[in-house]
Structure formats: structure tokens, C-alpha cells
Design a protein around this motif. Structure first.
Motif, PDB file in Angstrom:
ATOM      1  N   LEU A   8      32.758  32.028  43.129  1.00 18.36           N
ATOM      2  CA  LEU A   8      32.416  31.020  44.125  1.00 18.36           C
ATOM      3  C   LEU A   8      31.308  30.150  43.543  1.00 18.36           C
ATOM      4  O   LEU A   8      30.258  30.661  43.152  1.00 18.36           O
TER       5      LEU A   8
ATOM      6  N   ASP B 151      26.113  26.747  45.961  1.00 24.51           N
ATOM      7  CA  ASP B 151      25.918  25.594  46.846  1.00 24.51           C
ATOM      8  C   ASP B 151      25.031  24.540  46.200  1.00 24.51           C
ATOM      9  O   ASP B 151      24.991  23.400  46.648  1.00 24.51           O
TER      10      ASP B 151
ATOM     11  N   GLU C 182      15.444  27.954  47.689  1.00 26.61           N
ATOM     12  CA  GLU C 182      15.500  29.234  48.380  1.00 26.61           C
ATOM     13  C   GLU C 182      16.871  29.881  48.237  1.00 26.61           C
ATOM     14  O   GLU C 182      17.117  30.957  48.782  1.00 26.61           O
ATOM     15  N   ASN C 183      17.796  29.259  47.488  1.00 29.79           N
ATOM     16  CA  ASN C 183      19.123  29.859  47.301  1.00 29.79           C
ATOM     17  C   ASN C 183      18.966  31.234  46.670  1.00 29.79           C
ATOM     18  O   ASN C 183      18.114  31.446  45.816  1.00 29.79           O
ATOM     19  N   SER C 184      19.846  32.157  47.067  1.00 29.02           N
ATOM     20  CA  SER C 184      19.670  33.504  46.534  1.00 29.02           C
ATOM     21  C   SER C 184      20.990  34.252  46.457  1.00 29.02           C
ATOM     22  O   SER C 184      22.006  33.822  47.026  1.00 29.02           O
TER      23      SER C 184
END
Lengths: 954, 77
Positions: free
Chosen positions: A796, A799, A898-900
């Protein structure tokens, strides 16, 4: 060189099963086949004079000092280059041999400065020793002839000097650089009398030298000498301890004069490093006595107040009072703690115990959250244990080495040297990395495949590799049938065989030519022993855990787990990341990776600690930040971590810290986090306490106190005092007692004791009745979870997308000379190699933006902006830029998001959409940083620091 | 807690489990993950967001929360 108190056997040990028997000076000796006469004699207690030989290097046979006589053989062979043969009768001492050796020594000494009494090697010089043992009494040639005594000393390296006047050109330094380190920075320049050792075109600092210290250690004279020894003299005693830098966990001899370290020398018997070191562990230990060290506990009501020095008792009582006040007002779950991967196992165990038993919740987390938490999740899910499968020695049996998202020559240099030794011996290499890291092509090492993928495409590449394996009939079906869950395997096999997972279909996503992926898959699957090593380039992604599971899938389907030479090997970031995770630092797990929802486990710990353990998972670090901003989380105890610098989205972290009513920071320096603290508890460095670290290969090693804690208490004593003040009794007299409790409560540690660690040197867990001496290779008979579990790992895309406004991808990492947030290494001379963080950018991207090498540029993302100096380099691929986070003022994490990771919330440090523009002024955040830094330093009392107030007295 | 962030995190978890061929296995996986790794106030919040319409939640998340609501609801404080 090593202290001459450490025996040098002259040549390396041989591991052959076959033995040969011979006589040395009439004494029967039996040794493994291939052992040199020099070593066989040394093992039998017979010391043959030598100079060019040392047991870390292959024999060279140049000095002719180790000559011997062998019955029925002509001449005087060098014992270092002569292998033992059955029936040999060797004589090591005779008049003729003595004459020969003295003649050799005469030649050496005729061209050597006779300044022994003022020489830094005095008392620890092999040349001096050999002059003694050969009985040299005169030099018939005199000292007036041609010589090398006019050479100029090279002092360019911050840690050691090179004095050519003392050099005997034995080549030990050159061979150490080649054989041990694998950098090939040194050479013998010239012929005959003109021969001299040379490092690059001008001096050591300007050469390829990586300052690992191997040459200094190998030098038998004062030619290569630590500056600390030059300044302070030879040590009077040594203590074996463990390095506090990366996850390799090198064993060192701390060589001391009283309570002062004068040299750190890698320990020959250290099983992680086998006598090798890197620039950090070997030389960058001066931070321990840096003037910035905190030496007094302090408190304040508001973060804008000046710090007030208090006694330990007052500080602890104040901290405990605040915890209880806040819990009374906001609830039991409004407080938490963070353990440190730079602290010992015993210390992290105590912090999580403090949180679970005294705070009464499970709000404990550790810095592994931001590095290897996906390793814990991924390997536990697939294999059954949250740890790497091998020992480091395993690499010697690998036929194909895959390095994914790791840069071992910078991040784990001592292991990288071992890996390069194996690669030079013939193993093949596959590198999967967006950057052309040094391993891709370095002296005598060249990757068969460099899959230079786009950042964020790890899962796509791994799925494509697995696709090739299963569709081209390369799967080890018999292994899978015997060792793995077949239903899960069939499901996974069907998934990965889908056309969408083919290298061709994924080419656009990965950016890697399909043919290269097919070639790499075939090589890994068919080479024999395939070993995968990976780092934070795997874990620090939104699909970090998925990637770890995809790696495990690939290793299982090719039968590459469960024996030496193979495996899944996470290269851990900090020295005790493995240990801090083992010790129950995660909010959902008690020590030994047992979930808090398990009533039997809660009962076990609850009974031992005299409390009721909560059955709900606690907050992870990023959840703590969100809860702090939300107002439901009000106090935090942070031991030895700098979340304000290391964690992503700095402004969000700062806001969270500002929201706390009580932040307790325990650290050796006023770090970035401490600037938001209300209680400051001085920490202790690894030199000031006892305990253990557990490295990336699950190896538990002793940390031994060599000097008293600078502020009076070791970190474990501070936590213990806080627990007692909170009414949770802790009465440990020594960390050995803490380890005894850990062992009693944790099945994988049942057999671990300090006595056994002293006896064996180190132990790899699991260590229990089944494996009393530890477990070098895991999953040998079966997987810890029983059957290996294949997991579907759909790719995937993150984002975090590029756009017209943010067209480049930023990826972050670290470099050789600096370590993590740089708190330690920035306070050493290592800054000579990296005085600031820089932005690496491809020439094409630079040219498009009018950026030249050395320009200051603005790095902008959707989250923030900072400025860095640009380095234009083809190491980068177009569209990708790279930097490090070693210097707080760089503000790199102002830019990260803050993507994780979906499973663990490990931040996606490796993918941030950015723009880079030519710029000169510091960013708004940097100006604000400067202001806060100035304010906070002004609030510190002078007497709280070892060297006076910041800027004074140093 | 930041509801927008919680929804996004839940969606990310669901996206991983959505690759499971059997929908029930996927929903069980999502719920189990939330139960094992999310602190009670986070679970309480995501359930409250569901009750408010579940804006931004993927279908898998909504279905997993509905199917496993009792297991996900923290004990009363």
C-alpha cells in the motif's frame, strides 16, 4: 596496541576439527590443523619473539624475528607463516636463533629514536620488549647512518598521532586496515629503504581512514598512539565493559588510571566484536566528563522559571508528590514513563516496574517505538519471538547477504567490517536501498544487485522477490511443509503469485527494473545460505511492520531460517534497544514479550511486586503526546531519552510537552526535552554504573562501573528512590539483584546470572534449563511459535505523496561519526567529521533549483521548514534528498510528519514530501529554537554543571 | 484524543487486514489489533466517533467496531 598484559598469540586461532601433534622445545603440543608454529608455541606457554605478527592479523613473515629451527629441515623458517605439521620437532631457542634475532633487532634499533624514557609507549612497547628478550646490548652499525628520524609527526586525527620516526614498517597497521576494518586506507609507499606508511595524499584526517582504531591497536611501537595516552600516560588497570553506542554492543577494556579512563580498547574476547571497534566506541567517550554534564538535581514550577538546585531527597520527594497530586486530580492513567535504550536492562526493567506497580497503569514506552517496534511486532507474528534469529558470527557462513534499508558501514560499523570480510571471501551481496550506500561499491566489495528503490516501496520489492521465488519454482517446499503453517502458506502463496505482485507489474511503484529483481530473487533463493540484514530503512515506514513480515516470509519460503549463515537479522539502532524491549518497556507487554491481557502473567508479576497489574494496554509515546494535548495525560517521567529532538513533528511534540503539568527528565545533559521539564534528575553514563546491555544478536553483556556516578547516584538508584517515595518498595543493593528478579520472572532469562555472565563473558537469550549457555541461533528445530506463519503483505503506497508544491522525498538516517540525537558524540572531537547536519541532493535536483554544493537551502514540508547546507552528490537518486538528525538546531524533525506504521505507530521518518529551495536565512522554527535555547541556558545555575554555566569554563 | 488521527490510524490497520481473503478474518484481525494495542481512552473515543456517524472511517473499520463492540469497550472507570 593492546596493553602488553594481554597475551598476543601471534596469529589467529584456527577452527578446524582435525588436529596435529608436534613437539615444541621437547613439549608435546596438539593444535587444530592450520595453526602456526608461533601460535602453537604461545598456546603452550612458549613465547617466541615477534614484531610483525599479532593474533588479529594473518601472518606476514616480514620481521624475521620469530624464526625457529625444525628438525630435519633446512634453514630458519618464520614460525608465524609455518603451519604446524604432525611429528614436527621445533626448537625456539638456540645460539644461532639468538644471533639471528639480535641481528634483526640491531637493524631496527639503528634507525629508531632512542627516547624510550620519554616515549608514550614506554612500558608497553613491543620493540622495547623485543630488544630486551633478544638480549640486544649494542648496535654495531651505529646511529649516524641514513635513517628516518627526521619525519614529521601527523597529528591531524583528533584521537591519535602518527609518528613516522618510530615506525618499523611492519605493516601491521596496513593489514589491520585491510583485513580487520576493510577500508584499505593505508599503504606502504615506496620501496626498500624508502618504504613508509602512508594514509592518503596528505595526512590521516584527509584520507579514507574511518578512525576505527584498528591500526593504532595493531601498532607495536609508539608510531600510532592514542593522544590520551600521549597526554596521560599508560593505564594502571583495566575493566571489561560494553560500549554504549550502537546495537552491535562491542566489548571493551576500559583502561584506567585510578577512576579516570585513559583509553577504551576493544576486548579481544568480546564475542560481538572480536577485538574490533569503531570511532565512536573506541574514541568518543569524552562526553562522560564533558563540562555540560549535569551534577545537581533541580526543580522548578514553570518551564519559564529558573532552575533551583535541590538535594536528591528534595527532588525525589517533589517528583513523587507531583505524580500523586496529578493522579489524584486527573486519574491514575494521567501519568506515564519512558524507558531508555541507552540505559541498562536493569534500569529499563525498574522504570517499567515503577510505572506498572507505583503509577498503577501500563503507560510505559521506549524509544524503540520510533525505531524497531515493527521488528517486535513483525517477527513475533511470523516466527514467534521479537528478536533477530542469528548471532553475528553467523555471517561467516552466509553465501548471499541481503542488506535492506540499512547502512552498516555507518550505523553498525564493527559488524559491517565482519560482513565485508565475508563478502571479500566470496559471498554475494544484494543491497536494497534508495541510496547508493558505501557497501554497494567499496574496496574489494561490490553488490551483485543494488535495487535502488523509491522510498516507501519496500513491501513492493519484497513481494516482487517472493513472487519470483514462488512462480519460478525456487521455493524450498520441503522446508515449508515441515516447518510452517501450510494453510497460511497456501493463502500467502496464492496472494504473492498474483500478477499484480510481479516485478514487472510493480516496476512503476518500485522504480527498480524487473530484471534486476528477478536476478536478485534467483540469487538469494539459490546461493545456499541466504542471510537478510535490515535496519530502520525497513521499520520507519507506514508499512514498517508489513515489511518485517515480508522479510520473514521471504526467508521462510527459501528455507533460510534455523541454522548458521541464514536468518532475519535486525540491526538495532541503540545499544540496548533489544534489551529495553525485552524488559517490558512496551505498554502492552510485560518482560519477555508477554501481553498484559494474560492473567497468568499478570498474576506472576503482581504477586512478585505486591500489586495488581492493569490488564489494559497503556499509551504509546505518540499517543501520550496526543493525550497530553487533549488534556488527559499530565505527567511524564523520561529516563535517558530526548523525545523533543528524536521524535517526528517537533512542533507537535513541543506542544505536548508544554501541556504537561510535570515533566521529569533524567539525563546526563540538559537535552532538548529537559528544556520543557519541571524536575531534572542528573543521569549517569555507562562508565558510572553496573548492569547489562543486550545487543542486536540477543547477547547480554556486562556493563561495569569504572568511576563513581558524577552526581552521586546511578540511574537505577534514582528510579528506586522514586519508587520508594511513591510507596512502592524497591530495596536492591546492586543491579545483580534486579537481574535475579528478571530471571525469576522471565522464562527466556531464567538461566541468566551475573556469575554466569562473568564466567562466560556474555550470553545470548533464551538462556534457561534447555539452553543453559544461551542460544546463538534461534528456531533451529522449530519456530518459537510452533509453525512459521506466512502473512499476506499487500503493498500500500504511503499517504505521504509528492506534489507540485513538495516534489521531492526526504529520507533521514545517521552517519558513522555521530550517534542518534548526538547528545554524546556532539560533545566529542567527532564533530571534526560532522559539525552540522547537511542535506544530500542529486546534481540534477540541485541544478534545477540553482543550488550549488555548500549552499544553505530551505527544506520545506507540509509540517514545517528548516535550513541546512546542501551537499550535491550522486549517492542520491533524483527526486530523493537525505539528511541526519544529529544536531538539534537543524530541526530536521520539524519537517517530518506524524505518519506512522499501521501496527506500531513507528514514525515514517523515511518518507516526507518536501521542497528544497535556495535560501540563506534561518527558518522561523530555528529562530525560535535559538531563543528557547538561550532562555533555558540562562535559567540554569552555574553550579549545576560539571564545567560551570554554558559557555563558561570550557 | 485527536479523533481525526484515531480514524486514520484505524483505517491504516484495516487496510492491512483487508488483504485477508476472508472478510471475517479481516474484521477479527482489526478488532483484535485494536483490543491488544489501543489504550482504553483511544478505544472509547473511536467507538464514540462510530456512534457519531463514523466520518472518515473505512467500511472495514466500521464493520469491525460493530462486530466486536463488546470486546472493544473498556471496562467502566
Amino acid at each position: 596496541m593492546y596493553s602488553n598484559k594481554v597475551q598476543d598469540f601471534g596469529t589467529p586461532a584456527r577452527g578446524a576439527d582435525a588436529t596435529v601433534s608436534l613437539q615444541i622445545d621437547g613439549t608435546p603440543v596438539t593444535v587444530p590443523a592450520g595453526t602456526s608454529l608461533l601460535r602453537a608455541a604461545a598456546e603452550a606457554g612458549v613465547r617466541i619473539p615477534k614484531l610483525c605478527a599479532t593474533d588479529s592479523l594473518e601472518a606476514f613473515g616480514s620481521c624475521r624475528l620469530c624464526v625457529v629451527e625444525v628438525e630435519a629441515r633446512k634453514g630458519f623458517p618464520a614460525s608465524c607463516t609455518t603451519p604446524c605439521e604432525s611429528g614436527m620437532k621445533v626448537t625456539t631457542q638456540s645460539k644461532k636463533l639468538g644471533d639471528l634475532r639480535r641481528s634483526v633487532m640491531e637493524l631496527y634499533i639503528s634507525d629508531h629514536p632512542l627516547d624510550c624514557l620519554t616515549c608514550p609507549a614506554n612500558g608497553n612497547c613491543e620493540l622495547q620488549d623485543m630488544a630486551g628478550v633478544t638480549g640486544l646490548r649494542e648496535v654495531r652499525y651505529g646511529y649516524a647512518g641514513a635513517n628516518h628520524l627526521q619525519g614529521t609527526k601527523d597529528t591531524s586525527n583528533p584521537y591519535f598521532t602518527f609518528d613516522p620516526t618510530k615506525c618499523i614498517v611492519c605493516s601491521r597497521c596496513v593489514r589491520a586496515c585491510d583485513e580487520v576494518q576493510g577500508t584499505f586506507a593505508l599503504t606502504v609507499q615506496g620501496r626498500g629503504f624508502d618504504s613508509k606508511i602512508a594514509a592518503g595524499p596528505t595526512d590521516f584526517l584527509d584520507s579514507e581512514c574511518v578512525s576505527c582504531g584498528a591500526c593504532v591497536q595493531a601498532c607495536p611501537t609508539a608510531t600510532l598512539m592514542e593522544k590520551s595516552i600521549v597526554e596521560q600516560g599508560q593505564p594502571d588497570h583495566a575493566v571489561v565493559t560494553t560500549c554504549a553506542y550502537c546495537g552491535v554492543g562491542c566489548s571493551f577494556r576500559a583502561e584506567m588510571k585510578g577512576a579516570e579512563v585513559v583509553r577504551m580498547v576493544p576486548h579481544k574476547d568480546g564475542k560481538a566484536n572480536h577485538g574490533h571497534s569503531c570511532v565512536k566506541g573506541r574514541f568518543a567517550w569524552g562526553y562522560a566528563t564533558h563540562p555540560d554534564r549535569l551534577k545537581k538535581p533541580m526543580i522548578r514550577s514553570k518551564i519559564t522559571d529558573p532552575w533551583r538546585e535541590v538535594t536528591w531527597d528534595e527532588a525525589i520527594a517533589h517528583a513523587a508528590g507531583e505524580i500523586r497530586r496529578i493522579q489524584a486530580k486527573y486519574g491514575t492513567a494521567s501519568v506515564g514513563g519512558i524507558t531508555s535504550s541507552r540505559c541498562t536492562n536493569e534500569e529499563t526493567y525498574l522504570v517499567q516496574k515503577l510505572v506498572r506497580a507505583a503509577f498503577g497503569n501500563n503507560n510505559v514506552d521506549t524509544c524503540a517505538r520510533v525505531c524497531h517496534s515493527p521488528t517486535g511486532y513483525g517477527l513475533k507474528t511470523t516466527l514467534g519471538e521479537s528478536a533477530g534469529t542469528q548471532d553475528f558470527d553467523s555471517v561467516e557462513h552466509a553465501d548471499c547477504i541481503v542488506v535492506i534499508g540499512a547502512n552498516p558501514t555507518d550505523g553498525h560499523p564493527v559488524f559491517a567490517s565482519r560482513m565485508k570480510q565475508r563478502l571479500r571471501a566470496g559471498a554475494s551481496l544484494i543491497v536494497i536501498d534508495p541510496r547508493r550506500i558505501d557497501l554497494v561499491e567499496s574496496p574489494h566489495v561490490r553488490a551483485a544487485f543494488h535495487l535502488q528503490l523509491k522510498p516507501g516501496a519496500n513491501v513492493a520489492v519484497l513481494n516482487a522477490l517472493a513472487h519470483v521465488v514462488v512462480t519460478e519454482g525456487l521455493a524450498d517446499e520441503s522446508y515449508v511443509r515441515e516447518r510452517c503453517d501450510l494453510a497460511e502458506y497456501e493463502k500467502w502463496r496464492a496472494f504473492v503469485a498474483l500478477p499484480k505482485n510481479s516485478p514487472e507489474a510493480l516496476e512503476a511503484a518500485t522504480g527498480v527494473p524487473a530484471a534486476a529483481i528477478r536476478g536478485a530473487a534467483r540469487l538469494y533463493a539459490t546461493a545456499g545460505n541466504g542471510a537478510i540484514y535490515y535496519g530502520l530503512g525497513v521499520t520507519e515506514h507506514s508499512q514498517g511492520s508489513t515489511t518485517v513480515m515480508a522479510i520473514a516470509n521471504l526467508a521462510m519460503v527459501t528455507g533460510n531460517i534455523g541454522r548458521p549463515g541464514v536468518g532475519v537479522n535486525p540491526l538495532r539502532g541503540q545499544n540496548n534497544v533489544q534489551g529495553s524491549c525485552d524488559m517490558g518497556s512496551f505498554p502492552h507487554e510485560l518482560p519477555g514479550y508477554r501481553h498484559v491481557s494474560d492473567p497468568a502473567v499478570r498474576e506472576l508479576f503482581g504477586k512478585a511486586w505486591g500489586v495488581t497489574i492493569q490488564d489494559e494496554p497503556g499509551l504509546r509515546i505518540p499517543n501520550m503526546f496526543d493525550a497530553a494535548i487533549d488534556g488527559s495525560f499530565k505527567a511524564l517521567y523520561v529516563q535517558g531519552e530526548d523525545i523533543a529532538q528524536s521524535d517526528p513533528d517537533t512542533k507537535h511534540v513541543q506542544k505536548a510537552l508544554e501541556s504537561l503539568e510535570c515533566l521529569i527528565v533524567q539525563d546526563i545533559f540538559l537535552n532538548e526535552t529537559a528544556k520543557y521539564a519541571h524536575v531534572l534528575l542528573p543521569g549517569s553514563s555507562f562508565l558510572e554504573k553496573d548492569g547489562t546491555f543486550t545487543n542486536a544478536e540477543r547477547r547480554i553483556s556486562r556493563v561495569r562501573r569504572v568511576m563513581p556516578p558524577l552526581a552521586g547516584l546511578a540511574d537505577w538508584e534514582v528510579t528506586q528512590a522514586l519508587a520508594n517515595a511513591l510507596g512502592q518498595p524497591m530495596r536492591y543493593a546492586h543491579p545483580a539483584e534486579i537481574m535475579a528478579e528478571i530471571a525469576a520472572l522471565t522464562p527466556t532469562f531464567h538461566g541468566v546470572t551475573y556469575d554466569k555472565l562473568d564466567r562466560l563473558g556474555s550470553i545470548q537469550w533464551p538462556c534457561n534449563d534447555t539452553a543453559p549457555a544461551g542460544t546463538p541461533v534461534m528456531h533451529e528445530q522449530q519456530f518459537v511459535r510452533g509453525k512459521g506463519r506466512f502473512v499476506i503483505t499487500d503493498y500500500l503506497a504511503t499517504d505521504e505523496r509528492t506534489s507540485r508544491r513538495f516534489p521531492l522525498i526526504l529520507t533521514t538516517g545517521r552517519i558513522l561519526s555521530q550517534y542518534n540525537v548526538g547528545a554524546q558524540t556532539r560533545r566529542t572531537a567527532n564533530t571534526v567529521w560532522h559539525e552540522r547536519d547537511v542535506l544530500e541532493i542529486h546534481p540534477h535536483d540541485a541544478e534545477q533549483r540553482g543550488i550549488r554544493d555548500g549552499d544553505t537551502v530551505a527544506l520545506q514540508s507540509r509540517k514545517g521548514e528548516t535550513t541546512l547546507r546542501a551537499v550535491v552528490t550522486e549517492r542520491m537518486q533524483p527526486g530523493v534528498v537525505y539528511t541526519t538528525f544529529h544536531h538539534p538546531e537543524s530541526g530536521v524533525n520539524v519537517v517530518t510528519t506524524e505518519n506512522s506504521d499501521w501496527a506500531t505507530n513507528c514514525p515514517e521518518y523515511k518518507v516526507t514530501a518536501v521542497q528544497v529551495v535556495a535560501h540563506v536565512a534561518r527558518s522561523d522554527w530555528q529562530r525560535s529554537f535559538d531563543q528557547v535555547a538561550d532562555q533555558q541556558e540562562a535559567l540554569l545555575p552555574k553550579s549545576a554543571l560539571l564545567g560551570g554555566a554554558p559557555g563558561e569554563g570550557r | 484524543m485527536d479523533g481525526r488521527k484515531l480514524v486514520r490510524m484505524a483505517n491504516d490497520i484495516a487496510a492491512f487486514f483487508a488483504a485477508e481473503p476472508e472478510r471475517k478474518v479481516a474484521l477479527d484481525g482489526i478488532a483484535s489489533h485494536l483490543r491488544r494495542f489501543w489504550e482504553p481512552r483511544m478505544r472509547r473515543e473511536i467507538l464514540a466517533l462510530l456512534d457519531q456517524g463514523g466520518e472518515g472511517m473505512s467500511e472495514h473499520v466500521r464493520d469491525a467496531l460493530r462486530a466486536h463492540r463488546r470486546a472493544l469497550e473498556p471496562a467502566a472507570r
